[in-house]
Scaffold this active site. Structure first.
Site, PDB file in Angstrom:
ATOM      1  N   HIS A 196       0.825  -1.201   0.000  1.00 28.93           N
ATOM      2  CA  HIS A 196       0.000   0.000   0.000  1.00 28.93           C
ATOM      3  C   HIS A 196       0.862   1.256   0.000  1.00 28.93           C
ATOM      4  O   HIS A 196       1.945   1.296   0.590  1.00 28.93           O
ATOM      5  CB  HIS A 196      -0.894   0.043   1.241  1.00 28.93           C
ATOM      6  CG  HIS A 196      -2.114  -0.823   1.153  1.00 28.93           C
ATOM      7  ND1 HIS A 196      -3.025  -0.709   0.126  1.00 28.93           N
ATOM      8  CD2 HIS A 196      -2.584  -1.804   1.978  1.00 28.93           C
ATOM      9  CE1 HIS A 196      -4.007  -1.585   0.311  1.00 28.93           C
ATOM     10  NE2 HIS A 196      -3.756  -2.269   1.420  1.00 28.93           N
ATOM     11  N   CYS A 252       0.331   2.673  -4.649  1.00 30.10           N
ATOM     12  CA  CYS A 252      -0.409   3.883  -5.005  1.00 30.10           C
ATOM     13  C   CYS A 252       0.406   5.137  -4.727  1.00 30.10           C
ATOM     14  O   CYS A 252       1.282   5.149  -3.868  1.00 30.10           O
ATOM     15  CB  CYS A 252      -1.705   3.951  -4.203  1.00 30.10           C
ATOM     16  SG  CYS A 252      -2.914   2.737  -4.701  1.00 30.10           S
TER      17      CYS A 252
END
Length: 386
Positions: A196, A252
């Protein structure tokens, strides 16, 4: 008791809770939403957060045969922790036969090689990822079989490891310092991360877009995020002349995750100035740092099972490896362009019903891979070598 609204900025679903929490996992799209600024409904604006997620709709992830079809790739990979157990303790078997079929290019090998590979699954948390172990396995095979990194020079951090090799914030930061420690001219260093990524407001005026990019270690909820400023300090600034660092980040908001001073515009085919407005120095000590990122600073990276019959893998990681295997001795431009083209083709192959659902949910499942560097160089002619 006050009711708090948490708004998913990806699929636009509102969630309601009475608990004060730092992060929330969307029940529809599994996006990771930072909620530090959430307030009671009708009082303040809710922070819209997004994160790396599975590219399938939630119902297709949990209900047998997929309703969304993709074109299968030729790259085979492993999936799940059971296939990964040997990666730390012994030399692994090839996870895809095409990799071992590549000719050995010994002349391309540099004098010294060292790599840090981090894959975070968050497996005991609500926002777990399913493709990171596959990514880690495949990247390690690429380094060992294509670029001849000795096994003992590769440090792997996953949740399958012993406590000192779990991707906690402390272990990741120690690994980053280890990666560049004692580097000498001719060394080739690699940092890979699959997990993440988030971003937060920049308070130092050293970001053109006003946000710091961050990586999420497995314990980020309690120990905090790893900021781009800190990554730059740990592995970019120490690079002396003759040392080359490559970072490959499948997360991301990772476009400028190393805070490098130049960002390549693939459409215009030129380097853009990414130096901090504050004038802060983000340069090396003469070495070169190059970063391939999964997406722009304002985009999400995606997992998919488009390339395998079972299991997930990072779209960027898969396309990156496939491009290298498909064309030996490719240039940086060819690599970046190939990754971008394959990602676009992957999303374009989705079935019509899925596209209509995405349109209704205002979702744009695509991502633009990014190339950044500590110095501008000729991407059209420079060969990609690790």
């Amino acid at each position: 008791m006050d009711r708090i609204t948490i708004h998913c900025g990806y699929c636009r679903l509102d969630h309601f809770t009475t608990k004060r929490i730092d992060y929330f996992c969307c029940s529809r799209c599994h996006s990771l939403i930072p909620t530090q600024t959430c307030e009671v409904t009708n009082h303040t604006k809710i922070l819209k957060g997004r994160s790396r997620k599975d590219s399938q709709l939630q119902k297709t992830r949990s209900s047998g045969p997929n309703n969304c079809t993709y074109n299968n790739g030729s790259l085979k990979s492993t999936a799940g922790s059971s296939d990964y157990k040997t990666i730390v303790s012994q030399k692994p078997k090839a996870s895809f036969t095409i990799l071992n079929a590549c000719p050995r290019d010994i002349s391309a090998a540099r004098l010294g090689k060292r790599a840090l590979i981090c894959g975070v699954s968050y497996k005991k948390q609500k926002y777990k990822l399913k493709g990171t172990l596959t990514d880690v396995y495949n990247i390690k095979q690429l380094l060992m079989n294509r670029y001849h990194f000795p096994d003992y020079t590769i440090r792997v951090l996953t949740e399958e490891n012993n406590p000192d090799r779990v991707p906690t914030k402390a272990n990741m930061e120690e690994g980053l310092r280890w990666l560049v420690e004692g580097c000498k001219p001719g060394d080739s260093l690699v940092f890979y991360f699959s997990g993440h990524g988030l971003r937060q407001l920049d308070v130092d005026n050293d970001e053109l877009d006003g946000f710091d990019e961050t990586l999420c270690p497995v314990d980020f909820k309690t120990k905090g995020l790893i900021l781009d400023n800190d990554i730059n300090t740990m592995i970019v600034k120490p690079l002396i002349k003759g040392v080359t660092l490559h970072a490959i980040i499948d997360a991301c908001y990772s476009g400028t995750i190393l805070d490098l001073e130049y960002l390549y515009d693939l459409k215009e085919r030129k380097w853009l100035d990414n130096r901090p407005p504050s004038g802060a120095k983000k340069c090396t000590r003469g070495g070169r740092a190059i970063c391939f990122s999964a997406c722009r600073d304002d985009e999400m990276a995606t997992d998919s099972n488009a390339f395998t019959k079972k299991g997930m893998s990072g779209v960027m990681t898969h396309c990156f490896i496939q491009a290298i295997l498909n064309k030996p001795n490719l240039t940086y431009f060819e690599l970046l362009n190939s990754v971008r083209k394959t990602i676009l083709e992957t999303f374009a192959s989705r079935c019509l019903s899925s596209k209509l659902i995405d349109k209704m949910l205002h979702r744009n499942l695509s991502q633009e891979p990014q190339l950044s560097s500590s110095e501008a160089f000729d991407v059209d002619n420079a060969k990609f070598i690790l």
